[in-house]
Write a protein that holds these residues in place. Structure first.
Motif, mmCIF file in Angstrom:
data_model
loop_
_atom_site.group_PDB
_atom_site.id
_atom_site.type_symbol
_atom_site.label_atom_id
_atom_site.label_comp_id
_atom_site.label_asym_id
_atom_site.label_seq_id
_atom_site.Cartn_x
_atom_site.Cartn_y
_atom_site.Cartn_z
ATOM 1 N N TRP A 1 -59.472 -15.704 26.966
ATOM 2 C CA TRP A 1 -58.764 -15.224 25.515
ATOM 3 C C TRP A 1 -59.451 -15.719 24.356
ATOM 4 C CZ3 TRP A 1 -55.018 -11.811 25.381
ATOM 5 C CH2 TRP A 1 -54.311 -11.484 26.346
ATOM 6 N N ALA A 2 -60.252 -16.579 24.292
ATOM 7 C CA ALA A 2 -61.207 -17.028 23.187
ATOM 8 C C ALA A 2 -62.171 -15.945 23.247
ATOM 9 C CB ALA A 2 -61.707 -18.529 23.419
ATOM 10 N N PHE A 3 -62.871 -15.484 24.495
ATOM 11 C CA PHE A 3 -63.969 -14.479 24.305
ATOM 12 C C PHE A 3 -63.374 -13.171 23.864
ATOM 13 C CE2 PHE A 3 -66.226 -17.524 27.160
ATOM 14 C CZ PHE A 3 -66.847 -17.854 26.173
ATOM 15 N N LEU A 4 -62.223 -12.814 24.227
ATOM 16 C CA LEU A 4 -61.421 -11.581 23.989
ATOM 17 C C LEU A 4 -61.475 -11.579 22.316
ATOM 18 C CD1 LEU A 4 -60.626 -8.955 25.104
ATOM 19 C CD2 LEU A 4 -58.301 -9.810 25.153
ATOM 20 N N LEU A 5 -61.066 -12.640 21.852
ATOM 21 C CA LEU A 5 -61.030 -12.872 20.456
ATOM 22 C C LEU A 5 -62.210 -12.838 19.636
ATOM 23 C CD1 LEU A 5 -59.146 -13.519 17.930
ATOM 24 C CD2 LEU A 5 -59.810 -15.996 18.464
ATOM 25 N N LEU A 6 -63.415 -13.127 20.302
ATOM 26 C CA LEU A 6 -64.795 -12.982 19.752
ATOM 27 C C LEU A 6 -65.296 -11.285 19.905
ATOM 28 C CD1 LEU A 6 -66.853 -16.072 20.555
ATOM 29 C CD2 LEU A 6 -65.798 -15.367 18.239
ATOM 30 N N VAL A 7 -64.410 -10.703 20.847
ATOM 31 C CA VAL A 7 -64.795 -9.193 20.905
ATOM 32 C C VAL A 7 -64.419 -8.402 19.608
ATOM 33 C CG1 VAL A 7 -64.433 -7.024 22.134
ATOM 34 C CG2 VAL A 7 -65.050 -9.145 23.467
ATOM 35 N N PHE A 8 -63.247 -8.981 19.197
ATOM 36 C CA PHE A 8 -62.567 -8.259 18.248
ATOM 37 C C PHE A 8 -63.034 -8.711 16.620
ATOM 38 C CE2 PHE A 8 -60.145 -7.135 21.657
ATOM 39 C CZ PHE A 8 -59.529 -5.688 21.463
ATOM 40 N N THR A 9 -63.155 -10.025 16.673
ATOM 41 C CA THR A 9 -63.611 -10.835 15.239
ATOM 42 C C THR A 9 -65.158 -10.626 15.018
ATOM 43 O OG1 THR A 9 -63.913 -12.821 16.167
ATOM 44 C CG2 THR A 9 -61.580 -12.415 15.459
ATOM 45 N N GLY A 10 -65.885 -10.397 16.006
ATOM 46 C CA GLY A 10 -67.356 -10.378 15.944
ATOM 47 C C GLY A 10 -67.874 -11.812 15.977
ATOM 48 N N PRO A 11 -69.183 -12.006 15.799
ATOM 49 C CA PRO A 11 -69.765 -13.400 15.465
ATOM 50 C C PRO A 11 -69.349 -14.409 14.413
ATOM 51 C CG PRO A 11 -71.451 -11.825 15.073
ATOM 52 C CD PRO A 11 -70.238 -11.041 15.206
ATOM 53 N N GLY A 12 -68.892 -14.030 13.263
ATOM 54 C CA GLY A 12 -68.832 -14.720 12.240
ATOM 55 C C GLY A 12 -70.124 -15.172 11.805
ATOM 56 N N ALA A 13 -69.944 -16.110 10.976
ATOM 57 C CA ALA A 13 -71.342 -16.791 10.061
ATOM 58 C C ALA A 13 -72.308 -17.144 10.950
ATOM 59 C CB ALA A 13 -71.011 -17.534 9.070
ATOM 60 N N LEU A 14 -73.413 -17.727 10.758
ATOM 61 C CA LEU A 14 -74.325 -18.347 11.422
ATOM 62 C C LEU A 14 -74.795 -17.691 12.481
ATOM 63 C CD1 LEU A 14 -72.890 -21.742 10.474
ATOM 64 C CD2 LEU A 14 -74.740 -20.457 9.009
ATOM 65 N N ALA A 15 -74.937 -16.186 12.714
ATOM 66 C CA ALA A 15 -75.280 -15.569 13.979
ATOM 67 C C ALA A 15 -76.529 -14.974 13.750
ATOM 68 C CB ALA A 15 -73.963 -14.725 14.237
ATOM 69 N N VAL A 16 -77.456 -14.948 14.810
ATOM 70 C CA VAL A 16 -78.678 -13.835 14.816
ATOM 71 C C VAL A 16 -78.167 -12.319 14.709
ATOM 72 C CG1 VAL A 16 -80.391 -13.263 16.128
ATOM 73 C CG2 VAL A 16 -79.707 -15.508 16.345
ATOM 74 N N ASP A 17 -77.057 -11.888 15.151
ATOM 75 C CA ASP A 17 -76.578 -10.711 14.675
ATOM 76 C C ASP A 17 -76.643 -10.309 13.573
ATOM 77 O OD1 ASP A 17 -76.362 -10.023 17.489
ATOM 78 O OD2 ASP A 17 -73.954 -10.369 17.637
ATOM 79 N N GLY A 18 -76.220 -11.324 12.469
ATOM 80 C CA GLY A 18 -76.164 -11.261 11.195
ATOM 81 C C GLY A 18 -77.390 -10.942 10.424
ATOM 82 N N LEU A 19 -78.479 -11.676 11.014
ATOM 83 C CA LEU A 19 -79.860 -11.338 10.543
ATOM 84 C C LEU A 19 -80.268 -9.939 10.645
ATOM 85 C CD1 LEU A 19 -82.004 -14.398 12.064
ATOM 86 C CD2 LEU A 19 -81.027 -14.272 9.619
ATOM 87 N N PHE A 20 -79.990 -9.325 11.869
ATOM 88 C CA PHE A 20 -80.275 -7.611 12.194
ATOM 89 C C PHE A 20 -79.514 -6.941 11.201
ATOM 90 C CE2 PHE A 20 -81.624 -9.854 16.293
ATOM 91 C CZ PHE A 20 -82.751 -9.644 15.832
#
Length: 152
Positions: free
Chosen positions: A111-130
């Motif tokens: 359930w925690a990972f399913l939540l991240l699928v919908f919320t995204g990574p949040g702050a402090l993520a490498v994804d945010g740099l791109f």
């Protein structure tokens, strides 16, 4: 108070992602390399053993990606699915409820990972740099960190 909480939300999600990814990667490292107490109280899982070795590999790789915030949604989707599989094949046949069958960790990770699928990574993520760099390029803005990212 709600305004402050709203502004802190990306950081709370980012911290949640980092801690969850670290815990998940630790399970994989323990099973694959015998660190942190090893698999099931000691030792490692033999390479190629179905499904344990593959689950441990998913835990290590997906956990590391989630920890870094790199491909978070895809890694979280795979991790959530692997934990759902673990719960229904390993734990649920023993009893209906996670408290009875020892599947609390599998259910919570799922359930925690399913939540991240919908919320995204949040702050402090490498994804945010791109995403911030590609947004700057597509909007025609100059990114001070990348002088070559100027559009004509």
């Amino acid at each position: 108070m709600n305004v402050r909480l709203h502004h802190a939300q990306p950081y709370a999600v980012g911290l949640f992602r980092i801690v969850t990814g670290l815990l998940f990667a630790s399970h994989g490292a323990a099973s694959l390399f015998g660190v942190l107490g090893g698999a099931h109280g000691g030792g490692t899982i033999a390479a190629g053993t179905w499904p344990g070795w593959y689950a441990a590999a998913i835990q290590l790789v997906a956990g590391a990606l989630i920890l870094l915030g790199l491909g978070t949604r895809a890694a979280a989707f795979v991790a959530s699915g692997s934990m759902a599989y673990a719960y229904f094949t390993v734990h649920q046949p023993d009893a209906l409820w996670p408290l009875q069958n020892g599947g609390e960790a599998s259910a919570m990770f799922c359930w925690a990972f399913l939540l991240l699928v919908f919320t995204g990574p949040g702050a402090l993520a490498v994804d945010g740099l791109f995403s911030s760099r590609s947004a700057a390029v597509s909007s025609g803005r100059r990114d001070e960190n990348r002088p070559e990212a100027v559009t004509a």
